[in-house]
Design a protein around this motif. Sequence first.
Motif, PDB file in Angstrom:
ATOM      1  N   ARG A   1       0.791  -1.226   0.000  1.00  0.00           N
ATOM      2  CA  ARG A   1       0.000   0.000   0.000  1.00  0.00           C
ATOM      3  C   ARG A   1       0.825   1.279   0.000  1.00  0.00           C
ATOM      4  O   ARG A   1       0.443   2.263  -0.615  1.00  0.00           O
ATOM      5  N   LYS A   2       1.928   1.274   0.704  1.00  0.00           N
ATOM      6  CA  LYS A   2       2.734   2.481   0.768  1.00  0.00           C
ATOM      7  C   LYS A   2       4.212   2.113   0.758  1.00  0.00           C
ATOM      8  O   LYS A   2       4.873   2.074   1.793  1.00  0.00           O
ATOM      9  N   PRO A   3       4.750   1.852  -0.443  1.00  0.00           N
ATOM     10  CA  PRO A   3       6.166   1.486  -0.520  1.00  0.00           C
ATOM     11  C   PRO A   3       7.050   2.613  -0.010  1.00  0.00           C
ATOM     12  O   PRO A   3       6.737   3.793  -0.159  1.00  0.00           O
ATOM     13  N   MET A   4       8.136   2.225   0.608  1.00  0.00           N
ATOM     14  CA  MET A   4       9.030   3.204   1.252  1.00  0.00           C
ATOM     15  C   MET A   4      10.096   3.675   0.256  1.00  0.00           C
ATOM     16  O   MET A   4      11.295   3.528   0.472  1.00  0.00           O
ATOM     17  N   CYS A   5       9.617   4.238  -0.841  1.00  0.00           N
ATOM     18  CA  CYS A   5      10.506   4.632  -1.938  1.00  0.00           C
ATOM     19  C   CYS A   5      11.587   5.643  -1.542  1.00  0.00           C
ATOM     20  O   CYS A   5      12.736   5.514  -1.984  1.00  0.00           O
ATOM     21  N   PRO A   6      11.278   6.653  -0.714  1.00  0.00           N
ATOM     22  CA  PRO A   6      12.309   7.650  -0.404  1.00  0.00           C
ATOM     23  C   PRO A   6      13.550   7.083   0.278  1.00  0.00           C
ATOM     24  O   PRO A   6      14.633   7.656   0.166  1.00  0.00           O
ATOM     25  N   THR A   7      13.403   5.951   0.976  1.00  0.00           N
ATOM     26  CA  THR A   7      14.554   5.364   1.673  1.00  0.00           C
ATOM     27  C   THR A   7      14.984   4.032   1.053  1.00  0.00           C
ATOM     28  O   THR A   7      15.773   3.297   1.643  1.00  0.00           O
ATOM     29  N   CYS A   8      14.475   3.726  -0.120  1.00  0.00           N
ATOM     30  CA  CYS A   8      14.762   2.436  -0.777  1.00  0.00           C
ATOM     31  C   CYS A   8      16.171   2.426  -1.358  1.00  0.00           C
ATOM     32  O   CYS A   8      16.570   3.377  -2.045  1.00  0.00           O
TER      33      CYS A   8
ATOM     34  N   LEU B   1      17.236   2.883  -9.376  1.00  0.00           N
ATOM     35  CA  LEU B   1      17.279   1.858 -10.421  1.00  0.00           C
ATOM     36  C   LEU B   1      15.897   1.314 -10.758  1.00  0.00           C
ATOM     37  O   LEU B   1      15.742   0.577 -11.724  1.00  0.00           O
ATOM     38  N   CYS B   2      14.904   1.679  -9.969  1.00  0.00           N
ATOM     39  CA  CYS B   2      13.562   1.122 -10.097  1.00  0.00           C
ATOM     40  C   CYS B   2      12.691   2.006 -10.989  1.00  0.00           C
ATOM     41  O   CYS B   2      12.566   3.214 -10.733  1.00  0.00           O
ATOM     42  N   PRO B   3      12.028   1.434 -12.004  1.00  0.00           N
ATOM     43  CA  PRO B   3      11.211   2.231 -12.925  1.00  0.00           C
ATOM     44  C   PRO B   3       9.743   2.375 -12.504  1.00  0.00           C
ATOM     45  O   PRO B   3       8.931   2.877 -13.281  1.00  0.00           O
ATOM     46  N   PHE B   4       9.391   1.965 -11.281  1.00  0.00           N
ATOM     47  CA  PHE B   4       8.001   2.006 -10.823  1.00  0.00           C
ATOM     48  C   PHE B   4       7.431   3.415 -10.993  1.00  0.00           C
ATOM     49  O   PHE B   4       8.022   4.397 -10.535  1.00  0.00           O
ATOM     50  N   ASP B   5       6.267   3.522 -11.638  1.00  0.00           N
ATOM     51  CA  ASP B   5       5.675   4.821 -11.978  1.00  0.00           C
ATOM     52  C   ASP B   5       5.057   5.550 -10.792  1.00  0.00           C
ATOM     53  O   ASP B   5       4.940   6.776 -10.810  1.00  0.00           O
ATOM     54  N   GLU B   6       4.608   4.797  -9.779  1.00  0.00           N
ATOM     55  CA  GLU B   6       3.836   5.407  -8.704  1.00  0.00           C
ATOM     56  C   GLU B   6       4.616   5.417  -7.386  1.00  0.00           C
ATOM     57  O   GLU B   6       4.112   5.035  -6.335  1.00  0.00           O
ATOM     58  N   LYS B   7       5.836   5.871  -7.444  1.00  0.00           N
ATOM     59  CA  LYS B   7       6.677   5.872  -6.259  1.00  0.00           C
ATOM     60  C   LYS B   7       6.118   6.810  -5.196  1.00  0.00           C
ATOM     61  O   LYS B   7       5.605   7.882  -5.489  1.00  0.00           O
ATOM     62  N   THR B   8       6.250   6.387  -3.952  1.00  0.00           N
ATOM     63  CA  THR B   8       5.871   7.232  -2.819  1.00  0.00           C
ATOM     64  C   THR B   8       6.866   8.378  -2.702  1.00  0.00           C
ATOM     65  O   THR B   8       8.086   8.159  -2.751  1.00  0.00           O
ATOM     66  N   GLN B   9       6.352   9.574  -2.551  1.00  0.00           N
ATOM     67  CA  GLN B   9       7.224  10.744  -2.450  1.00  0.00           C
ATOM     68  C   GLN B   9       7.549  11.060  -0.997  1.00  0.00           C
ATOM     69  O   GLN B   9       6.752  10.815  -0.087  1.00  0.00           O
ATOM     70  N   ALA B  10       8.724  11.587  -0.782  1.00  0.00           N
ATOM     71  CA  ALA B  10       9.106  12.015   0.563  1.00  0.00           C
ATOM     72  C   ALA B  10       8.213  13.174   0.990  1.00  0.00           C
ATOM     73  O   ALA B  10       7.860  14.015   0.162  1.00  0.00           O
ATOM     74  N   PRO B  11       7.810  13.241   2.255  1.00  0.00           N
ATOM     75  CA  PRO B  11       6.973  14.359   2.707  1.00  0.00           C
ATOM     76  C   PRO B  11       7.728  15.684   2.587  1.00  0.00           C
ATOM     77  O   PRO B  11       8.937  15.752   2.762  1.00  0.00           O
ATOM     78  N   ALA B  12       6.986  16.723   2.254  1.00  0.00           N
ATOM     79  CA  ALA B  12       7.599  18.046   2.133  1.00  0.00           C
ATOM     80  C   ALA B  12       8.054  18.531   3.501  1.00  0.00           C
ATOM     81  O   ALA B  12       7.429  18.247   4.524  1.00  0.00           O
ATOM     82  N   PRO B  13       9.168  19.238   3.560  1.00  0.00           N
ATOM     83  CA  PRO B  13       9.656  19.763   4.848  1.00  0.00           C
ATOM     84  C   PRO B  13       8.625  20.702   5.474  1.00  0.00           C
ATOM     85  O   PRO B  13       7.909  21.406   4.764  1.00  0.00           O
ATOM     86  N   LYS B  14       8.530  20.683   6.777  1.00  0.00           N
ATOM     87  CA  LYS B  14       7.596  21.555   7.472  1.00  0.00           C
ATOM     88  C   LYS B  14       7.903  23.019   7.176  1.00  0.00           C
ATOM     89  O   LYS B  14       9.067  23.428   7.157  1.00  0.00           O
ATOM     90  N   GLY B  15       6.841  23.768   6.923  1.00  0.00           N
ATOM     91  CA  GLY B  15       7.020  25.192   6.659  1.00  0.00           C
ATOM     92  C   GLY B  15       7.189  25.524   5.206  1.00  0.00           C
ATOM     93  O   GLY B  15       7.192  26.686   4.814  1.00  0.00           O
ATOM     94  N   SER B  16       7.377  24.458   4.344  1.00  0.00           N
ATOM     95  CA  SER B  16       7.519  24.736   2.922  1.00  0.00           C
ATOM     96  C   SER B  16       6.164  24.965   2.310  1.00  0.00           C
ATOM     97  O   SER B  16       5.153  24.430   2.767  1.00  0.00           O
TER      98      SER B  16
END
Length: 222
Positions: A194-201, A206-221
Motif C-alpha cells: 500500500r505504501k512502498p518506502m521509496c524515499p529510503t529504498c 534503479l527502479c522504474p516504478f511509476d507510482e513511487k511514494t514521495q518524501a513528505p515536504a519539509p515543514k514550513g515549505s
Amino acid sequence: MSKQLDYHTIHKIFERFQDADPEPKGELDHLNAYTLVVAVALSAQATDAGVNKATKDLFRTVDTPQKMLDLGEEALIEHIKSIGLYRNKARNVMKLSRILVEDYAGMVPSSRAALESLPGVGRKTANVVLNMWWRHPAQAVDTHIFRVGNRTGIAPGRDVVAVEKAIEDHVPAEFQLHAHHWMILHGRYHCKARKPMCPTCLIEDLCPFDEKTQAPAPKGSS
C-alpha cells in the motif's frame, strides 16, 4: 507492471541487496527438513510470525514424521488452531507425514516432483524447501516477490510461474541462491503493497516504478 530490466541494472540491484544483507535468511523457524516442510505448509495465508508462535512448543517434541503421527491430528490442531485453515492444514500434515514414513523411510525427499506430490505441498512450498534446506537455486514466488518482480522490472509476469521463470532467466547466476529471500524481505519491509518506502529504498534510482511514494515536504515549505 514494469518492463523487463536489462542485465546490468538487475546486477546492480542484487549487488546492493547482497551488500546490505550478504546471507539473507527465511523467517520461518525450523529444526530440520521435516519441520521446514510443516512450517511452510502451515504458512499459507498466514504470517511467518503467527506460524512461529504456533510451532514453538510443537517442534520442541515433534520433529519427525513418526512423532507427528504419534501426536495425532487432534493434538496437532490444539497447537495450530491460531492459524487460518488449521483443520485442513492439520489433515494435510498428518497425510504427508504418513507418506514420508511409509514411502520415504521418514526422510524428506530432495526432488521437486516428490515434494509436490505431498498433500498440502505446492510448487512454492517445494521451492522453499529446496532452497532453504537443500540449497538449490529454486525461486519460491509469494505475493511479496510477485509485487517486487513486477514493480521493479526485475521479473515481470502475469502469474507466479511467469515471475519464477523471469527470475531464473534474468537474475545473474551468482545471486540465484538468495534471490527469492532478498526479494521477499524487500517486499515485506520496504516495497510494501500500500505504501512502498521509496524515499529510503536502496534501489530507488534503479527502479522504474511509476507510482513511487514521495518524501513528505519539509515543514514550513509552501
